[in-house]
Design an enzyme around this catalytic site. Structure first.
Site, PDB file in Angstrom:
ATOM      1  N   ASP A 102       0.950  -1.249   0.170  1.00 45.96           N
ATOM      2  CA  ASP A 102      -0.030  -0.121  -0.137  1.00 45.96           C
ATOM      3  C   ASP A 102       1.104   1.149  -0.113  1.00 45.96           C
ATOM      4  OD1 ASP A 102      -2.243  -1.559   0.310  1.00 45.96           O
ATOM      5  OD2 ASP A 102      -2.178  -1.310   2.495  1.00 45.96           O
TER       6      ASP A 102
HETATM    7  N1  URA Z   1      -1.481  -5.793   3.785  1.00 44.89           N
HETATM    8  C1  URA Z   1      -1.904  -4.485   4.053  1.00 44.89           C
HETATM    9  O1  URA Z   1      -2.691  -4.316   4.516  1.00 44.89           O
HETATM   10  N2  URA Z   1      -1.099  -3.723   3.312  1.00 44.89           N
HETATM   11  C2  URA Z   1       0.170  -3.821   2.486  1.00 44.89           C
HETATM   12  O2  URA Z   1       0.635  -3.178   2.131  1.00 44.89           O
HETATM   13  C3  URA Z   1       0.595  -5.364   2.729  1.00 44.89           C
HETATM   14  C4  URA Z   1      -0.260  -6.011   3.374  1.00 44.89           C
END
Ligand code: URA
Length: 234
Positions: A102
């Site tokens: 993310d």
């Molecule tokens: N899980 C999440 O919620 N975000 C990420 O970036 C990776 C795993």
């Protein structure tokens, strides 16, 4: 450490004498500076050696470990937003990220042009472990930890596979998951009545985030790291 001409030959890019010629004709740079001496010493695990605008690495493919900063999106191209490719200072044509982090997640991201390996690492069939360091708003209780270990429901229809939790203290933990569902870690914590306040990936399969890499920095994988990854393909 290794001589520059030897490194080019080692990477099967040229014979030793061809390598000397390429260097003399100012086609080879190390960390952005053109090098004219074949006996220039490089750190093959750290330095960026380029032949014109192509990164030179030992294998047929390129494998890069990035310590992804927050605020950068895991996308190939974006006109307006900063992407992971803006963190690299060489021609990234043909390279793609192995999975997504993310925008507000930091940490280990593998970038490569090896499609088979990418498939292997991402395929749910292969159960590759991904470990995250997670900071949370509210502590988990024993029931939450048990649910995570047994496979937690993140909504009415979606159940996660059993995951490993190592509680560090009330507000931080290590979490190892084998899947890569959308926002998985955040949704797992939400299902435990908590919220993620900081997320960093520190491991993916046999790859461990290099502690020496500052946020936003990257390096090529070492020969031994590449070997460990390629062993997954078999
Ligand atoms: N899980 C999440 O919620 N975000 C990420 O970036 C990776 C795993």
């Amino acid at each position: 450490m290794m001589r520059l001409d030897k490194y080019l030959a080692h990477c099967k890019l040229a014979t030793r004498s061809e390598a000397k010629k390429l260097i003399r004709s100012e086609k080879v740079s190390v960390n952005g500076t053109i090098i004219r001496n074949a006996d220039f010493q490089i750190d093959e695990n750290k330095d960026h050696v380029m032949l014109v605008d192509q990164l030179v690495s030992y294998s047929a493919h390129t494998y890069i470990m990035l310590n992804k900063p927050q605020g950068v999106i895991t996308a190939t191209k974006s006109e307006h937003k900063k992407t992971i490719f803006d963190c690299l200072d060489f021609n990234s044509k043909g390279l793609f990220p192995v999975g997504r982090l993310d925008k507000d997640t930091e940490g280990l991201l593998l970038i490569t042009d090896d499609g088979d390996l990418t498939h292997q690492l991402l395929s749910p069939k292969h159960h590759v472990d991904k470990t995250y360091y997670v900071e949370i708003e509210k502590p988990l209780n024993e029931k939450h930890v048990k649910m995570i270990r047994e496979g937690i429901w993140i909504n009415d229809e979606e159940k996660c596979m059993p995951a490993e939790v190592q509680v560090i203290n009330d507000f931080s933990l290590y979490l190892t998951i084998q899947e890569g569902k959308y926002h998985q870690v955040k949704r797992m914590m939400h299902a435990c009545d908590s919220e993620v306040t900081f997320l960093k990936r520190i491991k993916m399969g046999p790859l461990v985030l290099d502690e020496k890499l500052k946020v936003g920095e990257y390096r090529l994988l070492s020969e031994s790291e590449i070997k460990m990854l390629l062993a997954l393909k078999k």
